[in-house]
Motif scaffolding. Structure first.
Motif, PDB file in Angstrom:
ATOM      1  N   CYS A  45       0.840  -1.197   0.000  1.00  0.00           N
ATOM      2  CA  CYS A  45       0.000   0.000   0.000  1.00  0.00           C
ATOM      3  C   CYS A  45       0.876   1.248   0.000  1.00  0.00           C
ATOM      4  O   CYS A  45       2.095   1.170   0.013  1.00  0.00           O
ATOM      5  CB  CYS A  45      -0.894   0.009   1.239  1.00  0.00           C
ATOM      6  N   ARG A  46       0.216   2.389   0.022  1.00  0.00           N
ATOM      7  CA  ARG A  46       0.921   3.662   0.152  1.00  0.00           C
ATOM      8  C   ARG A  46       0.034   4.646   0.910  1.00  0.00           C
ATOM      9  O   ARG A  46      -1.149   4.791   0.604  1.00  0.00           O
ATOM     10  CB  ARG A  46       1.265   4.249  -1.205  1.00  0.00           C
ATOM     11  N   LEU A  47       0.621   5.321   1.882  1.00  0.00           N
ATOM     12  CA  LEU A  47      -0.058   6.408   2.576  1.00  0.00           C
ATOM     13  C   LEU A  47       0.238   7.708   1.851  1.00  0.00           C
ATOM     14  O   LEU A  47       1.366   7.939   1.413  1.00  0.00           O
ATOM     15  CB  LEU A  47       0.454   6.553   4.012  1.00  0.00           C
ATOM     16  N   SER A  48      -0.761   8.548   1.743  1.00  0.00           N
ATOM     17  CA  SER A  48      -0.593   9.880   1.184  1.00  0.00           C
ATOM     18  C   SER A  48      -1.107  10.874   2.214  1.00  0.00           C
ATOM     19  O   SER A  48      -2.223  10.727   2.719  1.00  0.00           O
ATOM     20  CB  SER A  48      -1.398   9.998  -0.114  1.00  0.00           C
ATOM     21  N   PHE A  49      -0.274  11.851   2.544  1.00  0.00           N
ATOM     22  CA  PHE A  49      -0.645  12.854   3.537  1.00  0.00           C
ATOM     23  C   PHE A  49      -1.039  14.130   2.819  1.00  0.00           C
ATOM     24  O   PHE A  49      -0.292  14.637   1.989  1.00  0.00           O
ATOM     25  CB  PHE A  49       0.524  13.111   4.484  1.00  0.00           C
ATOM     26  N   ALA A  89       8.063   3.901   5.459  1.00  0.00           N
ATOM     27  CA  ALA A  89       9.191   4.795   5.751  1.00  0.00           C
ATOM     28  C   ALA A  89       9.780   4.531   7.139  1.00  0.00           C
ATOM     29  O   ALA A  89      10.163   5.459   7.852  1.00  0.00           O
ATOM     30  CB  ALA A  89       8.766   6.253   5.614  1.00  0.00           C
ATOM     31  N   GLY A  90       9.804   3.262   7.539  1.00  0.00           N
ATOM     32  CA  GLY A  90      10.398   2.902   8.815  1.00  0.00           C
ATOM     33  C   GLY A  90       9.565   3.247  10.032  1.00  0.00           C
ATOM     34  O   GLY A  90      10.055   3.189  11.156  1.00  0.00           O
ATOM     35  N   ARG A  91       8.309   3.617   9.818  1.00  0.00           N
ATOM     36  CA  ARG A  91       7.426   3.985  10.936  1.00  0.00           C
ATOM     37  C   ARG A  91       6.141   3.193  10.860  1.00  0.00           C
ATOM     38  O   ARG A  91       5.760   2.698   9.806  1.00  0.00           O
ATOM     39  CB  ARG A  91       7.109   5.477  10.892  1.00  0.00           C
ATOM     40  N   GLN A  92       5.448   3.117  11.990  1.00  0.00           N
ATOM     41  CA  GLN A  92       4.167   2.434  12.040  1.00  0.00           C
ATOM     42  C   GLN A  92       3.079   3.432  12.418  1.00  0.00           C
ATOM     43  O   GLN A  92       3.245   4.215  13.354  1.00  0.00           O
ATOM     44  CB  GLN A  92       4.205   1.287  13.053  1.00  0.00           C
ATOM     45  N   PHE A  93       1.971   3.405  11.674  1.00  0.00           N
ATOM     46  CA  PHE A  93       0.847   4.305  11.892  1.00  0.00           C
ATOM     47  C   PHE A  93      -0.409   3.464  12.091  1.00  0.00           C
ATOM     48  O   PHE A  93      -0.587   2.458  11.413  1.00  0.00           O
ATOM     49  CB  PHE A  93       0.634   5.204  10.674  1.00  0.00           C
ATOM     50  N   THR A  94      -1.297   3.900  12.994  1.00  0.00           N
ATOM     51  CA  THR A  94      -2.556   3.190  13.218  1.00  0.00           C
ATOM     52  C   THR A  94      -3.711   4.134  12.919  1.00  0.00           C
ATOM     53  O   THR A  94      -3.800   5.221  13.492  1.00  0.00           O
ATOM     54  CB  THR A  94      -2.649   2.661  14.660  1.00  0.00           C
ATOM     55  N   TYR A  95      -4.587   3.686  12.031  1.00  0.00           N
ATOM     56  CA  TYR A  95      -5.717   4.489  11.568  1.00  0.00           C
ATOM     57  C   TYR A  95      -6.992   3.674  11.574  1.00  0.00           C
ATOM     58  O   TYR A  95      -6.975   2.462  11.752  1.00  0.00           O
ATOM     59  CB  TYR A  95      -5.485   4.976  10.128  1.00  0.00           C
ATOM     60  N   ALA A  96      -8.094   4.372  11.316  1.00  0.00           N
ATOM     61  CA  ALA A  96      -9.387   3.733  11.083  1.00  0.00           C
ATOM     62  C   ALA A  96      -9.838   4.117   9.684  1.00  0.00           C
ATOM     63  O   ALA A  96      -9.612   5.252   9.242  1.00  0.00           O
ATOM     64  CB  ALA A  96     -10.413   4.213  12.103  1.00  0.00           C
ATOM     65  N   ALA A  97     -10.454   3.165   8.984  1.00  0.00           N
ATOM     66  CA  ALA A  97     -11.048   3.463   7.676  1.00  0.00           C
ATOM     67  C   ALA A  97     -12.300   4.272   7.967  1.00  0.00           C
ATOM     68  O   ALA A  97     -13.248   3.785   8.563  1.00  0.00           O
ATOM     69  CB  ALA A  97     -11.393   2.176   6.932  1.00  0.00           C
ATOM     70  N   SER A  98     -12.304   5.534   7.556  1.00  0.00           N
ATOM     71  CA  SER A  98     -13.388   6.416   7.960  1.00  0.00           C
ATOM     72  C   SER A  98     -14.609   6.356   7.059  1.00  0.00           C
ATOM     73  O   SER A  98     -15.632   6.941   7.369  1.00  0.00           O
ATOM     74  CB  SER A  98     -12.895   7.857   8.062  1.00  0.00           C
ATOM     75  N   GLY A  99     -14.517   5.660   5.957  1.00  0.00           N
ATOM     76  CA  GLY A  99     -15.684   5.576   5.081  1.00  0.00           C
ATOM     77  C   GLY A  99     -15.490   4.558   3.983  1.00  0.00           C
ATOM     78  O   GLY A  99     -14.536   3.784   3.991  1.00  0.00           O
ATOM     79  N   GLN A 100     -16.425   4.565   3.037  1.00  0.00           N
ATOM     80  CA  GLN A 100     -16.366   3.675   1.897  1.00  0.00           C
ATOM     81  C   GLN A 100     -15.194   4.043   1.009  1.00  0.00           C
ATOM     82  O   GLN A 100     -14.895   5.207   0.813  1.00  0.00           O
ATOM     83  CB  GLN A 100     -17.649   3.865   1.102  1.00  0.00           C
ATOM     84  N   ALA A 101     -14.563   3.042   0.454  1.00  0.00           N
ATOM     85  CA  ALA A 101     -13.429   3.268  -0.449  1.00  0.00           C
ATOM     86  C   ALA A 101     -13.910   3.772  -1.802  1.00  0.00           C
ATOM     87  O   ALA A 101     -14.984   3.408  -2.262  1.00  0.00           O
ATOM     88  CB  ALA A 101     -12.662   1.966  -0.628  1.00  0.00           C
ATOM     89  N   ALA A 102     -13.085   4.605  -2.425  1.00  0.00           N
ATOM     90  CA  ALA A 102     -13.306   5.009  -3.816  1.00  0.00           C
ATOM     91  C   ALA A 102     -12.516   4.003  -4.649  1.00  0.00           C
ATOM     92  O   ALA A 102     -11.286   3.974  -4.590  1.00  0.00           O
ATOM     93  CB  ALA A 102     -12.797   6.425  -4.049  1.00  0.00           C
TER      94      ALA A 102
END
Length: 119
Positions: A45-49, A89-102
């Motif tokens: 995957c990839r995170l985009s900020f 990038a050598g880090r761990q992030f924890t999130y929640a899926a806030s809605g339906q995926a596009a």
């Protein structure tokens, strides 16, 4: 696999684990209980900020605003409200899926929010 999808997947620099919370039956004991269950592990995957902004100082504490989007393969099923742990990038992030995926033919985008616990 089409060229657009290959190009997008070359940008995947992270992996994620998707966890759901619910009633699950243990087939050995026949007991149903509420618990977390990993439904997907080590998914590229990839995170985009987005919309990164400096902390806004309020009367109590500084509030930070940031938009986070997760890019994944289109066939992956992530339910709204799932807990998502991303290593990138050598880090761990924890999130929640806030809605339906596009969902598109080449990828899907899921808007994330900071993990605050199961609702």
């Amino acid at each position: 696999m089409d060229g657009v999808r290959r190009a997008i997947e070359r940008l995947y620099t992270g992996v994620c684990t998707v966890i759901e919370y619910g009633s699950f039956r243990d087939e050995a004991s026949k007991i149903t209980s509420q618990k977390e269950r990993v439904v997907l592990a080590n998914q590229p995957c990839r995170l985009s900020f987005e919309k990164t902004a400096p902390a806004a100082q309020g009367e109590q504490a500084a509030a930070v605003s940031q938009g986070v989007k997760l890019f994944l393969a289109p066939e992956v099923d992530v339910k709204p409200g799932s807990k998502i742990i991303v290593e990138q990038a050598g880090r761990q992030f924890t999130y929640a899926a806030s809605g339906q995926a596009a969902v598109y033919s080449s990828h899907q985008e899921i808007v994330l929010s900071l993990w605050r616990g199961w609702a």
